[in-house]
Design a protein around this motif. Structure first.
Motif, PDB file in Angstrom:
ATOM      1  N   LEU A  10      69.267  10.189  14.192  1.00  0.00           N
ATOM      2  CA  LEU A  10      68.562  10.214  12.903  1.00  0.00           C
ATOM      3  C   LEU A  10      67.729  11.494  12.783  1.00  0.00           C
ATOM      4  O   LEU A  10      67.712  12.146  11.735  1.00  0.00           O
ATOM      5  CB  LEU A  10      67.653   8.989  12.785  1.00  0.00           C
ATOM      6  CG  LEU A  10      68.345   7.641  12.551  1.00  0.00           C
ATOM      7  CD1 LEU A  10      67.358   6.495  12.765  1.00  0.00           C
ATOM      8  CD2 LEU A  10      68.931   7.568  11.134  1.00  0.00           C
ATOM      9  N   MET A  11      67.049  11.859  13.883  1.00  0.00           N
ATOM     10  CA  MET A  11      66.223  13.061  13.870  1.00  0.00           C
ATOM     11  C   MET A  11      67.079  14.312  13.690  1.00  0.00           C
ATOM     12  O   MET A  11      66.730  15.213  12.905  1.00  0.00           O
ATOM     13  CB  MET A  11      65.423  13.153  15.173  1.00  0.00           C
ATOM     14  CG  MET A  11      64.543  14.386  15.282  1.00  0.00           C
ATOM     15  SD  MET A  11      63.419  14.339  16.699  1.00  0.00           S
ATOM     16  CE  MET A  11      64.601  14.342  18.065  1.00  0.00           C
ATOM     17  N   ASN A  12      68.194  14.407  14.404  1.00  0.00           N
ATOM     18  CA  ASN A  12      69.062  15.578  14.273  1.00  0.00           C
ATOM     19  C   ASN A  12      69.598  15.722  12.851  1.00  0.00           C
ATOM     20  O   ASN A  12      69.687  16.825  12.301  1.00  0.00           O
ATOM     21  CB  ASN A  12      70.217  15.483  15.253  1.00  0.00           C
ATOM     22  CG  ASN A  12      69.771  15.717  16.690  1.00  0.00           C
ATOM     23  OD1 ASN A  12      68.620  16.021  16.939  1.00  0.00           O
ATOM     24  ND2 ASN A  12      70.683  15.557  17.623  1.00  0.00           N
ATOM     25  N   THR A  13      69.968  14.584  12.269  1.00  0.00           N
ATOM     26  CA  THR A  13      70.480  14.619  10.896  1.00  0.00           C
ATOM     27  C   THR A  13      69.403  15.093   9.933  1.00  0.00           C
ATOM     28  O   THR A  13      69.643  15.943   9.065  1.00  0.00           O
ATOM     29  CB  THR A  13      70.989  13.228  10.480  1.00  0.00           C
ATOM     30  OG1 THR A  13      71.957  12.773  11.422  1.00  0.00           O
ATOM     31  CG2 THR A  13      71.622  13.271   9.092  1.00  0.00           C
ATOM     32  N   GLY A  14      68.182  14.550  10.098  1.00  0.00           N
ATOM     33  CA  GLY A  14      67.083  14.968   9.236  1.00  0.00           C
ATOM     34  C   GLY A  14      66.767  16.443   9.381  1.00  0.00           C
ATOM     35  O   GLY A  14      66.512  17.142   8.394  1.00  0.00           O
ATOM     36  N   SER A  15      66.812  16.953  10.615  1.00  0.00           N
ATOM     37  CA  SER A  15      66.523  18.375  10.847  1.00  0.00           C
ATOM     38  C   SER A  15      67.570  19.264  10.183  1.00  0.00           C
ATOM     39  O   SER A  15      67.246  20.323   9.626  1.00  0.00           O
ATOM     40  CB  SER A  15      66.471  18.652  12.348  1.00  0.00           C
ATOM     41  OG  SER A  15      65.450  17.896  12.958  1.00  0.00           O
ATOM     42  N   SER A  16      68.824  18.841  10.247  1.00  0.00           N
ATOM     43  CA  SER A  16      69.879  19.629   9.603  1.00  0.00           C
ATOM     44  C   SER A  16      69.705  19.643   8.094  1.00  0.00           C
ATOM     45  O   SER A  16      69.883  20.683   7.440  1.00  0.00           O
ATOM     46  CB  SER A  16      71.252  19.051   9.974  1.00  0.00           C
ATOM     47  OG  SER A  16      71.513  19.212  11.355  1.00  0.00           O
ATOM     48  N   TYR A  17      69.336  18.499   7.522  1.00  0.00           N
ATOM     49  CA  TYR A  17      69.091  18.457   6.073  1.00  0.00           C
ATOM     50  C   TYR A  17      67.911  19.366   5.695  1.00  0.00           C
ATOM     51  O   TYR A  17      67.915  19.990   4.630  1.00  0.00           O
ATOM     52  CB  TYR A  17      68.817  17.028   5.616  1.00  0.00           C
ATOM     53  CG  TYR A  17      70.079  16.237   5.310  1.00  0.00           C
ATOM     54  CD1 TYR A  17      71.017  16.714   4.398  1.00  0.00           C
ATOM     55  CD2 TYR A  17      70.321  15.010   5.922  1.00  0.00           C
ATOM     56  CE1 TYR A  17      72.172  16.002   4.108  1.00  0.00           C
ATOM     57  CE2 TYR A  17      71.473  14.278   5.639  1.00  0.00           C
ATOM     58  CZ  TYR A  17      72.397  14.780   4.731  1.00  0.00           C
ATOM     59  OH  TYR A  17      73.542  14.069   4.447  1.00  0.00           O
ATOM     60  N   THR A  18      66.911  19.431   6.558  1.00  0.00           N
ATOM     61  CA  THR A  18      65.785  20.335   6.296  1.00  0.00           C
ATOM     62  C   THR A  18      66.273  21.769   6.177  1.00  0.00           C
ATOM     63  O   THR A  18      65.895  22.504   5.259  1.00  0.00           O
ATOM     64  CB  THR A  18      64.740  20.239   7.419  1.00  0.00           C
ATOM     65  OG1 THR A  18      64.229  18.909   7.487  1.00  0.00           O
ATOM     66  CG2 THR A  18      63.581  21.202   7.169  1.00  0.00           C
ATOM     67  N   SER A  19      67.129  22.174   7.104  1.00  0.00           N
ATOM     68  CA  SER A  19      67.627  23.551   7.103  1.00  0.00           C
ATOM     69  C   SER A  19      68.518  23.840   5.911  1.00  0.00           C
ATOM     70  O   SER A  19      68.606  24.975   5.453  1.00  0.00           O
ATOM     71  CB  SER A  19      68.390  23.820   8.410  1.00  0.00           C
ATOM     72  OG  SER A  19      67.531  23.675   9.517  1.00  0.00           O
ATOM     73  N   LEU A  20      69.171  22.807   5.400  1.00  0.00           N
ATOM     74  CA  LEU A  20      69.996  22.978   4.208  1.00  0.00           C
ATOM     75  C   LEU A  20      69.184  22.932   2.921  1.00  0.00           C
ATOM     76  O   LEU A  20      69.705  23.190   1.838  1.00  0.00           O
ATOM     77  CB  LEU A  20      71.082  21.890   4.158  1.00  0.00           C
ATOM     78  CG  LEU A  20      72.267  22.079   5.110  1.00  0.00           C
ATOM     79  CD1 LEU A  20      73.129  20.817   5.133  1.00  0.00           C
ATOM     80  CD2 LEU A  20      73.101  23.275   4.700  1.00  0.00           C
ATOM     81  N   GLY A  21      67.891  22.578   3.035  1.00  0.00           N
ATOM     82  CA  GLY A  21      67.046  22.503   1.853  1.00  0.00           C
ATOM     83  C   GLY A  21      67.112  21.180   1.125  1.00  0.00           C
ATOM     84  O   GLY A  21      66.507  21.028   0.070  1.00  0.00           O
ATOM     85  N   GLU A  22      67.809  20.185   1.696  1.00  0.00           N
ATOM     86  CA  GLU A  22      67.873  18.849   1.088  1.00  0.00           C
ATOM     87  C   GLU A  22      66.717  18.026   1.656  1.00  0.00           C
ATOM     88  O   GLU A  22      66.887  17.174   2.542  1.00  0.00           O
ATOM     89  CB  GLU A  22      69.228  18.209   1.363  1.00  0.00           C
ATOM     90  CG  GLU A  22      70.395  19.009   0.779  1.00  0.00           C
ATOM     91  CD  GLU A  22      71.744  18.339   1.013  1.00  0.00           C
ATOM     92  OE1 GLU A  22      71.787  17.093   1.115  1.00  0.00           O
ATOM     93  OE2 GLU A  22      72.746  19.064   1.094  1.00  0.00           O
ATOM     94  N   LEU A  23      65.527  18.270   1.122  1.00  0.00           N
ATOM     95  CA  LEU A  23      64.306  17.792   1.760  1.00  0.00           C
ATOM     96  C   LEU A  23      64.085  16.292   1.578  1.00  0.00           C
ATOM     97  O   LEU A  23      63.460  15.655   2.437  1.00  0.00           O
ATOM     98  CB  LEU A  23      63.118  18.585   1.232  1.00  0.00           C
ATOM     99  CG  LEU A  23      63.209  20.099   1.500  1.00  0.00           C
ATOM    100  CD1 LEU A  23      62.002  20.825   0.928  1.00  0.00           C
ATOM    101  CD2 LEU A  23      63.328  20.377   2.991  1.00  0.00           C
ATOM    102  N   ASP A  24      64.551  15.712   0.493  1.00  0.00           N
ATOM    103  CA  ASP A  24      64.416  14.257   0.331  1.00  0.00           C
ATOM    104  C   ASP A  24      65.225  13.526   1.398  1.00  0.00           C
ATOM    105  O   ASP A  24      64.744  12.566   2.016  1.00  0.00           O
ATOM    106  CB  ASP A  24      64.860  13.828  -1.069  1.00  0.00           C
ATOM    107  CG  ASP A  24      63.874  14.266  -2.144  1.00  0.00           C
ATOM    108  OD1 ASP A  24      62.708  14.543  -1.796  1.00  0.00           O
ATOM    109  OD2 ASP A  24      64.274  14.342  -3.320  1.00  0.00           O
ATOM    110  N   ASN A  25      66.463  13.982   1.610  1.00  0.00           N
ATOM    111  CA  ASN A  25      67.271  13.397   2.681  1.00  0.00           C
ATOM    112  C   ASN A  25      66.625  13.644   4.037  1.00  0.00           C
ATOM    113  O   ASN A  25      66.627  12.764   4.915  1.00  0.00           O
ATOM    114  CB  ASN A  25      68.682  13.997   2.672  1.00  0.00           C
ATOM    115  CG  ASN A  25      69.580  13.367   1.633  1.00  0.00           C
ATOM    116  OD1 ASN A  25      69.390  12.204   1.267  1.00  0.00           O
ATOM    117  ND2 ASN A  25      70.550  14.123   1.143  1.00  0.00           N
ATOM    118  N   ALA A  26      66.077  14.831   4.210  1.00  0.00           N
ATOM    119  CA  ALA A  26      65.462  15.180   5.493  1.00  0.00           C
ATOM    120  C   ALA A  26      64.315  14.237   5.829  1.00  0.00           C
ATOM    121  O   ALA A  26      64.250  13.673   6.933  1.00  0.00           O
ATOM    122  CB  ALA A  26      64.969  16.622   5.454  1.00  0.00           C
TER     123      ALA A  26
END
Length: 692
Positions: free
Chosen positions: A431-447
């Motif tokens: 879950l943490m890895n997925t959230g971190s990847s979304y952060t880097s993609l700029g999809e902050l709500d998903n992150a």
């Protein structure tokens, strides 16, 4: 004195029985491992003492990495160099061990300086029957900094630092007033001011028992206490009266024209070196000292990995495997690669030795070697847990390579398999890895959604170190949503406190970096610079090359915040070159940063190549000055309509992430396009420069 034998070399006298080292009759403060190491070397002068012999003698029946030897050698050399700076004592025999290269003379008991009784040099002198208690580092456990997914727990504890004082939950700590010897009355505030600062910070942690400042001051007024007394005498006087088990002895002096804060930690069976911190001003030196003392005094949580289920049927290979995993979790990646490779050589089908070897290669930045090993292992039809391990490793490599969408695809596919499995650490980690990847993609709500889920899993499972990692990542996502928000700072602070408890210095450095950014952004530049000095030391201790590059980025940002663009450009270029092809986020970020600085300086020639380099990677930064770089470049070149068109495309792609800061840029571009005249613009802030 009967039966004692000492050795003399270059003005030093080493007494193994008393665990003492003197220089020209002066008693030196050090810790027991240094004494034991010198005894080992001087017993065989000019002879090679192998690393294996050092490990077997100083750490019997313990699995520790060669990093522990490196730290011990460094501490010993530093101690000797303080008194004989031009003399070489310990020679490194690369790949093998060390030899003592100074002449050594054995001296009989009658020639030992009898005019300094043991009771004066060290009040807690150790008898032979007590000697086994001299060094608490052999019996106290320090946390393993879990730098990756861990599903099992090690049966042995490993010492993280051979000179780190470890404080358990039963210890009572007393911080003494600062002994101020600068001769400047303006520094008198430090006596009780710095004492109070450190005491208050320590008292914020319920797990520590810290005597309050007022009680200490009242106690000192009624006991025979003298700040000029030896550390041992101060410990006996103060702790006998106040009931403490750990004494902090700070001081302030002037060295080379600069203020130097220093402190020493004393227990009945342990005395640390005197840690020293120089800076241009007293407050900055004090902050560095306090940060260091906090790391030393935090009680260490214990997390263990059970390796036995992963062993092969080859006992020799298993020993190398355990040593390799120990080195891996102490961030000693070269040693990990070496020992895990030996395990594979001894047993070619050792699945887990190869798996952890792949992990070590990944952490060292050897992505191709890691991928080759993973491909080989996946052909072996691994178990469910093995597939999780390899899948996580694949995801991390893709993430580090900037292939964020592919990284997310792997973690989400494994999340589906974990829904019905009782594997909280794996579940939370994915879950943490997925959230971190979304952060880097700029999809902050998903992150933020995934990262909050990860925190909930880790809290419920009582996985404190993993919780700290998730909170740090959540702080990053919240920061991007709203820079300098209280919510982001709270997550950084919570994560830093947890990292201190676990002794996870590499991660602590990340959390402190975020706090330094906050200090910078509110204009407290000196505080930010001091924190960066502390962070640099942490990354150096951890051997984290990427972390040191991040410090260069922070120094560049700090220079820019102070309007020193040329210095900012120098630091950005340094980080860009240091990143190479290995650290893709740093490479991408500093390409954009240099572009922005060249734009502001009016030097446009290098920008296209830098933006092309940035486009190689999927890393995304939604901040206005970065995401609107191409529009700003068009504006600077006089393509005013083009600037408007590019900015509007960015607005459409950002959607709800478009903020008032972004709109400021677009408003400036539209204004100039309508007038068909380019105005001088601050591309850092998105506003017109004032006209004279």
């Amino acid at each position: 004195m009967d039966g004692e034998q000492s050795v003399v070399f270059a003005g030093f006298t080493l007494n193994p029985q008393r665990q003492q080292l003197q220089f020209n009759g002066q008693q030196l403060d050090t810790y027991a491992k240094v004494i034991d190491f010198l005894v080992l070397l001087t017993a065989q002068p000019d002879q090679l003492v192998t690393k294996e012999h050092i490990l077997d003698t100083l750490w019997p029946e313990q699995f520790v990495s060669e990093a522990s030897i490196s730290r011990l050698v460094s501490d010993t050399r530093q101690l000797l160099a303080q008194y004989a700076p031009d003399v070489t004592f310990i020679q490194t025999v690369r790949g093998k061990g060390f030899r003592f290269v100074q002449p050594v003379t054995d001296i009989a008991p009658a020639t030992v300086a009898d005019d300094v009784p043991v009771s004066e040099a060290r009040p807690d002198a150790v008898t032979q029957s007590e000697k086994k208690y001299r060094n608490p580092l052999t019996v106290l456990a320090i946390a393993i900094a879990v730098l990756g997914i861990t599903g099992w727990f090690l049966t042995s504890y490993f010492s993280n630092s051979s000179n780190t004082l470890l404080v358990d939950n039963e210890a009572r700590i007393v911080v003494l007033p600062v002994n101020v010897t600068t001769g400047d009355v303006q520094d008198s505030w430090a006596e009780f001011g710095v004492m109070s600062m450190l005491t208050q910070q320590l008292r914020e942690f319920p797990s520590l028992q810290v005597t309050d400042t007022d009680s200490v001051i009242r106690g000192l007024s009624v006991i025979p206490y003298a700040s000029e007394a030896s550390a041992d005498r101060q410990f006996e006087a103060v702790c006998q009266a106040l009931g403490c088990t750990t004494l902090v002895i700070p001081s302030l002096s002037i060295q080379g024209g600069k203020p130097q804060m220093s402190y020493q930690l004393v227990q009945r069976t342990f005395k640390s070196p005197r840690y020293q911190f120089e800076h241009e001003d007293v407050m900055s030196a004090a902050r560095q000292m306090i940060s260091h003392a906090m790391q030393q005094l935090m009680p260490r949580q214990k997390q263990r990995l059970e390796l036995q289920p992963l062993y092969s049927d080859n006992s020799q290979a298993n020993v190398q495997f355990a040593l390799g995993v120990s080195a891996l979790y102490h961030a000693d990646y070269p040693t990990a690669i070496q020992t895990l490779s030996m395990a594979v050589e001894q047993h070619a089908d050792f699945f887990w030795a190869k798996a952890y070897l792949a992990d070590a290669h990944y952490r060292q930045g050897n992505y191709e070697e890691a991928v080759t090993l993973i491909d080989t292992l996946q052909e072996a039809s691994p178990s469910f847990r093995a597939r999780l391990f390899l899948g996580n490793l694949q995801s991390n490599i893709l993430y580090a390579s900037g292939e964020l969408a592919a990284s997310i695809a792997i973690t989400k596919s494994l999340l589906d398999e974990l829904k019905n499995a009782n594997e909280p650490e794996w579940l939370g980690s994915f879950l943490m890895n997925t959230g971190s990847s979304y952060t880097s993609l700029g999809e902050l709500d998903n992150a933020t959604m995934y990262l909050r889920q990860a925190i909930d899993v880790f809290v419920e499972a009582k996985l404190g170190l993993r919780e700290a990692q998730a909170r740090l990542n959540l702080g990053n996502a919240l920061f991007l949503q709203s820079p300098n928000s209280a919510a982001a700072f709270d997550q950084y602070e919570l994560s830093a406190n947890l990292f201190r408890e676990f002794g996870a210095n590499a991660y602590l450095a990340y959390a402190l970096t975020a706090q330094a950014q906050y200090k910078r952004n509110i204009g407290r530049f000196t505080d930010a610079s001091t924190m960066l000095d502390t962070i640099t030391e942490l990354y150096q201790q951890a051997g984290d090359q990427e972390g040191l590059l991040f410090v260069d980025i922070e120094r560049a940002d700090l220079a820019v915040a102070q309007q020193d663009l040329q210095t900012g450009l120098v630091y950005a270029q340094k980080a860009y070159e240091g990143a190479g092809d290995q650290f893709t986020y740093v490479r991408s970020y500093t390409a954009a940063m240099q572009s922005l600085l060249y734009l502001e300086l009016g030097e446009l020639a290098p920008i296209e190549a830098l933006l092309a380099e940035q486009d190689k990677y999927q890393w995304f930064d939604p901040r206005a000055n970065f995401v609107l770089l191409r529009a700003s470049l068009a504006h600077r070149r006089g393509d005013l309509e083009g600037a408007v068109t590019l900015a509007r495309k960015v607005k459409q792609s950002l959607g709800e992430q478009w903020t008032d800061k972004h709109q400021r840029y677009l408003d400036c571009f539209v204004h100039d396009a309508q007038r068909n005249q380019r105005s001088a613009m601050d591309y850092m802030q998105g506003r017109f420069k004032p006209t004279n």
